[in-house]
Scaffold this active site. Structure first.
Site, PDB file in Angstrom:
ATOM      1  N   VAL A  44      56.747  67.511   4.269  1.00  0.00           N
ATOM      2  CA  VAL A  44      57.564  68.612   4.793  1.00  0.00           C
ATOM      3  C   VAL A  44      58.238  68.064   6.039  1.00  0.00           C
ATOM      4  O   VAL A  44      57.625  67.333   6.788  1.00  0.00           O
ATOM      5  CB  VAL A  44      56.707  69.846   5.109  1.00  0.00           C
ATOM      6  CG1 VAL A  44      56.185  70.458   3.842  1.00  0.00           C
ATOM      7  CG2 VAL A  44      55.557  69.490   6.009  1.00  0.00           C
ATOM      8  N   CYS A  45      59.485  68.372   6.235  1.00  0.00           N
ATOM      9  CA  CYS A  45      60.232  67.610   7.231  1.00  0.00           C
ATOM     10  C   CYS A  45      61.364  68.422   7.830  1.00  0.00           C
ATOM     11  O   CYS A  45      61.676  69.498   7.374  1.00  0.00           O
ATOM     12  CB  CYS A  45      60.925  66.411   6.586  1.00  0.00           C
ATOM     13  SG  CYS A  45      59.898  65.434   5.544  1.00  0.00           S
ATOM     14  N   THR A  46      62.002  67.824   8.840  1.00  0.00           N
ATOM     15  CA  THR A  46      63.287  68.309   9.329  1.00  0.00           C
ATOM     16  C   THR A  46      64.233  67.122   9.398  1.00  0.00           C
ATOM     17  O   THR A  46      63.863  66.078   9.930  1.00  0.00           O
ATOM     18  CB  THR A  46      63.142  68.929  10.728  1.00  0.00           C
ATOM     19  OG1 THR A  46      62.178  69.982  10.677  1.00  0.00           O
ATOM     20  CG2 THR A  46      64.471  69.491  11.213  1.00  0.00           C
TER      21      THR A  46
ATOM     22  N   ASN B 205      62.814  72.622   4.586  1.00  0.00           N
ATOM     23  CA  ASN B 205      62.318  72.561   3.212  1.00  0.00           C
ATOM     24  C   ASN B 205      62.671  73.794   2.396  1.00  0.00           C
ATOM     25  O   ASN B 205      61.932  74.189   1.486  1.00  0.00           O
ATOM     26  CB  ASN B 205      60.795  72.343   3.197  1.00  0.00           C
ATOM     27  CG  ASN B 205      60.412  71.067   3.907  1.00  0.00           C
ATOM     28  OD1 ASN B 205      60.070  71.077   5.084  1.00  0.00           O
ATOM     29  ND2 ASN B 205      60.520  69.958   3.208  1.00  0.00           N
TER      30      ASN B 205
ATOM     31  N   ARG C  60      61.216  76.605  10.683  1.00  0.00           N
ATOM     32  CA  ARG C  60      61.588  75.554  11.636  1.00  0.00           C
ATOM     33  C   ARG C  60      63.105  75.444  11.721  1.00  0.00           C
ATOM     34  O   ARG C  60      63.653  74.831  12.615  1.00  0.00           O
ATOM     35  CB  ARG C  60      60.998  74.222  11.191  1.00  0.00           C
ATOM     36  CG  ARG C  60      59.495  74.127  11.387  1.00  0.00           C
ATOM     37  CD  ARG C  60      58.886  73.000  10.578  1.00  0.00           C
ATOM     38  NE  ARG C  60      58.844  73.360   9.161  1.00  0.00           N
ATOM     39  CZ  ARG C  60      59.307  72.588   8.186  1.00  0.00           C
ATOM     40  NH1 ARG C  60      59.836  71.433   8.440  1.00  0.00           N
ATOM     41  NH2 ARG C  60      59.249  73.014   6.926  1.00  0.00           N
TER      42      ARG C  60
END
Ligand SMILES: *[C@@H]1O[C@H](CO)[C@@H](O)[C@H](O)[C@H]1NC(C)=O
Ligand SMILES: *[C@@H]1O[C@H](CO)[C@@H](O)[C@H](O)[C@H]1NC(C)=O
Ligand SMILES: *[C@@H]1O[C@H](CO)[C@@H](O)[C@H](O)[C@H]1NC(C)=O
Ligand SMILES: *[C@@H]1O[C@H](CO)[C@@H](O)[C@H](O)[C@H]1NC(C)=O
Length: 392
Positions: free
Chosen positions: A139-141, A317, A330
């Site tokens: 899971v990321c940005t 995500n 986020r």
């Protein structure tokens, strides 16, 4: 859907745990660059991987340095598997069945994975599992922005380890912590010259974060979908093999594509084993996009359009046309901080500020990478998020 269930479970469990009491979020950070202080755990060291070597020998030097860390991390996955299915049955299954698929992986991935297993002493099936794991649990940005002069800046946080064992004493995710010492920067060369550069976990042969100097920058974020990764990967294991692993595609694009347009076409059109988001930056004005992928094809491409005010694109995500899950937003804080930075002031430095703001920075964040295509810059930093901090 799977993520939703995980979050529900996590929240139920978190409700009993006092460290999850807010503040989860904070005002946009400024002046965090150059990295220092408690959210910075160290710079990432560089290695060279020579693409002229036979695949099985390419990772030997990296693994020689990171063997202990790799063994520790794999042991933690084994412990988790044993907690799930006691008696070592799951690990036995992995050790026996996964090696059967190694020769079905496209060149050079099977041979590189075999080389990593041989150099580390970790059973082949467990190295394969580790490579599959990243495909489905990150899971990321990621964000690509165009500054006022048309320069492109690309940044990302790589968050990994959701639900992979919470260490209540340390208030941290067991796997996220064990991954941090495995983060390496790699310069991939041919004829002694850089082909592309990436931030990687030692032992992993696909690419999640990379730059082809003067051509493009690329990151991949996981996309959760009902037609999810598990189905495609299961199909591969059972013999239906017409898609490609997502991080093998990104690696192949970094290695072989020569322009933003070519990279975009291949990322949008190649059939995949699982859905994904590809965040791609080019080398000239207007070249930056989020490609939202189903397994079959591109569902949507959102491009930078600075003339109409869209000077950056940012992906966590969730599909950009949908609201993020309320427990895991986020995106809104990240977009708010990008807005506040403004096009006039975006740079590697201010991108680091955005990526250092909670909950964009959270307990799962392993590293932050900053890339600038025009200078060929890739720099990355190991992160930490001391409590109080959002667990995801
Ligand atoms: C807690 O974190 C510290 C520092 O990161 C580490 O040395 C220690 O082993 C960790 N404890 C556990 C139980 O994992
Ligand atoms: C951008 O990439 C294209 C295609 O690789 C290349 O021809 C061009 O020289 C690059 N431009 C810059 C400014 O690096
Ligand atoms: C960011 O700016 C855009 C364009 O002005 C605006 O539409 C959007 O609502 C802003 N988002 C946040 C979270 O501030
Ligand atoms: C951009 O940065 C400069 C100098 O740091 C500052 O004076 C200016 O207010 C900033 N502009 C915006 C729109 O934030």
């Amino acid at each position: 859907m799977a993520r939703f269930l995980l979050l529900i479970l996590t929240v139920l469990f978190a409700a009993t745990s006092s460290q999850f009491i807010p503040p989860y979020t904070e005002d946009c950070r400024t002046g965090t660059y150059p990295p220092s202080g408690p959210t910075f755990k160290g710079a990432v060291s560089w290695y060279t991987v020579d693409l002229d070597l036979p695949p099985k020998d390419r990772w030997t030097a990296v693994i020689a340095d990171k063997k202990t860390e790799l063994v520790n991390m794999i042991q933690a996955i084994r412990d988790l598997a044993d907690a799930f299915v006691p008696g070592g049955k799951l690990v036995q299954l992995v050790d026996v069945t996964l090696p059967l698929i190694v020769d079905t992986l496209p060149y050079p991935f099977g041979d590189e994975i075999k080389g990593i297993a041989a150099a580390s002493g970790v059973p082949l099936g467990e190295v394969i599992l580790f490579n599959i794991f990243y495909e489905v649990f990150t899971v990321c940005t990621s964000a690509v922005a165009e500054d006022a002069n048309g320069n492109l800046v690309h940044g990302r946080n790589l968050d990994f380890g959701l639900f992979m064992g919470w260490d209540a004493k340390n208030k941290s995710w067991v796997l996220s912590e064990l991954l941090k010492p495995l983060v390496v920067n790699v310069d991939f060369t041919r004829n002694k010259r850089t082909v592309f550069k990436s931030t990687n976990f030692a032992g992993y042969v696909g690419m999640l974060t990379g730059i082809k100097p003067n051509a493009f920058t690329l990151t991949m974020n996981e996309r959760f979908s009902l037609d999810g990764g598990y189905i495609g990967i299961l199909e591969w294991i059972l013999g239906k093999r017409d898609g490609i692993w997502m991080s093998f595609l990104t690696r192949s694009v970094l290695e072989n594509a020569t322009s933003y347009e070519e990279a975009k076409f291949r990322l949008a059109q190649t059939k995949l084993l699982a859905p994904a988001y590809f965040i791609l930056g080019g080398n000239s004005t207007g070249e930056g996009c989020i490609i939202t992928r189903s397994r079959l094809t591109s569902l949507d491409i959102l491009e930078i359009d600075a003339k109409r005010g869209r000077w950056f694109v940012l992906e966590t995500n969730y599909d950009h046309w949908k609201e993020p899950l309320f427990l895991d937003d986020r995106r809104t804080p990240a977009v708010k901080c990008m807005n506040r930075t403004s096009r006039a002031n975006i740079s590697l430095k201010t991108m680091y500020d955005v990526l250092s703001t909670k909950p964009v920075l959270n307990k799962l964040t392993t590293y932050t990478t900053l890339m600038q295509v025009s200078s060929g810059t890739l720099e990355s930093y190991i992160r930490d998020c001391p409590s109080p901090c959002m667990p995801w």
